[in-house]
Design an enzyme around this catalytic site. Structure first.
Site, PDB file in Angstrom:
ATOM      1  N   ASP A  41      52.711  11.292  51.308  1.00  0.00           N
ATOM      2  CA  ASP A  41      53.736  11.457  50.275  1.00  0.00           C
ATOM      3  C   ASP A  41      54.510  12.736  50.551  1.00  0.00           C
ATOM      4  O   ASP A  41      53.971  13.834  50.412  1.00  0.00           O
ATOM      5  CB  ASP A  41      53.077  11.509  48.891  1.00  0.00           C
ATOM      6  CG  ASP A  41      54.104  11.605  47.777  1.00  0.00           C
ATOM      7  OD1 ASP A  41      54.915  10.679  47.635  1.00  0.00           O
ATOM      8  OD2 ASP A  41      54.104  12.629  47.067  1.00  0.00           O
ATOM      9  N   GLU A 125      56.694   6.348  52.431  1.00  0.00           N
ATOM     10  CA  GLU A 125      57.609   5.636  51.546  1.00  0.00           C
ATOM     11  C   GLU A 125      58.913   5.404  52.316  1.00  0.00           C
ATOM     12  O   GLU A 125      59.336   6.255  53.089  1.00  0.00           O
ATOM     13  CB  GLU A 125      57.931   6.474  50.307  1.00  0.00           C
ATOM     14  CG  GLU A 125      56.771   6.609  49.361  1.00  0.00           C
ATOM     15  CD  GLU A 125      57.125   7.520  48.202  1.00  0.00           C
ATOM     16  OE1 GLU A 125      56.987   7.089  47.055  1.00  0.00           O
ATOM     17  OE2 GLU A 125      57.545   8.655  48.450  1.00  0.00           O
ATOM     18  N   ASP A 224      50.379  14.021  43.696  1.00  0.00           N
ATOM     19  CA  ASP A 224      50.887  13.607  45.001  1.00  0.00           C
ATOM     20  C   ASP A 224      49.803  12.961  45.864  1.00  0.00           C
ATOM     21  O   ASP A 224      50.087  12.065  46.665  1.00  0.00           O
ATOM     22  CB  ASP A 224      51.509  14.805  45.727  1.00  0.00           C
ATOM     23  CG  ASP A 224      52.692  15.380  44.965  1.00  0.00           C
ATOM     24  OD1 ASP A 224      53.336  14.615  44.219  1.00  0.00           O
ATOM     25  OD2 ASP A 224      52.963  16.591  45.102  1.00  0.00           O
TER      26      ASP A 224
END
Ligand SMILES: [Zn+2]
Length: 250
Positions: A41, A125, A224
């Site tokens: 992340d 992501e 996170d």
């Protein structure tokens, strides 16, 4: 530098000239298979939170350079349009940007190398489809090309727009290195990664300043880290399950 030089370009940034070589390098050099996968992340508090609970922090000199940039930008805003002093101030802002960009590139090369050496599958992501409330678009100054601070940056204490510019470069670096090393990079839908509990799958929206994931199921994690775990899960789902041996660290 490695390989045979194919092209040479001279690039100019302000007063600085760069020689850019493109080289053709020999064969890819696959690394031995690793049995560790990781979800990553990318963020503001830490440069990256990993699904195994580890963090990659921002380069320390980054904050220093940022303070300098803020100062230079402030000084520039006080100079009269069209004046000689303003020209100089513009130059100083540009210099700060160049220095930050170079530091960032160096840091990202090292960080991506470490990931590649350790993990077989790296899941990020997909930032192209990231929702805009999570990652606001940077505004650019017409005159200096500098990125102006936006709402989220003030909150985070770091110029988020600068970080934004860095994330896609970083995932690209990891992808290129992975291709050479025989590792795998997967991109997943980012829309709900910060809402899902990695332990039980329950969805709950968090506010931006909610830094801790606390779920009724008993799952207690850094926000996170929780996202990174969800990212890894999504990546594994995206992979055809059972086609390769895996021992995830999540
Ligand atoms: Zn839960």
């Amino acid at each position: 530098m490695a390989g045979i030089i194919k092209t040479l370009t001279i690039k100019r940034e302000g007063k600085h000239f760069y020689a850019v070589f493109t080289c053709e390098i020999g064969k890819p050099e696959p690394l031995p298979t690793s049995y560790e996968d990781v979800g990553i992340d990318l963020g503001v508090t830490h440069f990256a939170a990993l699904s195994n609970g580890e963090f990659i922090d921002h380069h320390r000199s980054f904050r220093k350079a940022e303070k300098k940039l803020a100062k230079a930008q402030q000084a520039l805003s006080r100079k009269k349009r069209g004046s000689h002093r303003r020209k100089k101030a513009v130059q100083r802002v540009a210099n700060c940007h160049r220095k930050i960009a170079n530091q960032r590139k160096d840091f990202q090369h090292k960080a991506s190398r470490k990931l590649i050496n350790r993990y077989q599958v790296m899941v990020f992501e997909d930032l192209k489809t990231a929702n805009l409330t999570k990652r606001p678009k940077p505004k650019q100054d017409q005159e200096t090309g500098a990125y102006l601070p936006n709402g989220a940056s003030a909150k985070a204490g770091l110029n988020k727009s600068i970080l934004d510019a860095g994330w896609s470069t970083f995932t690209e670096m990891v992808s290129v290195k992975a291709a050479w090393a025989g590792r795998m990079v997967i991109f997943v839908d980012p829309s709900k990664t910060s809402q899902i509990c990695p332990n039980c799958g329950t969805m709950r929206k968090k506010t931006l300043d909610e830094r801790w994931h606390s779920c009724a199921c008993g799952c207690e994690l850094d926000r996170d880290t929780a996202s990174a775990k969800v990212i890894l899960d999504l990546g594994h789902k995206q992979l055809a399950v059972g086609t390769r041996p895996t021992s995830a660290t999540a």
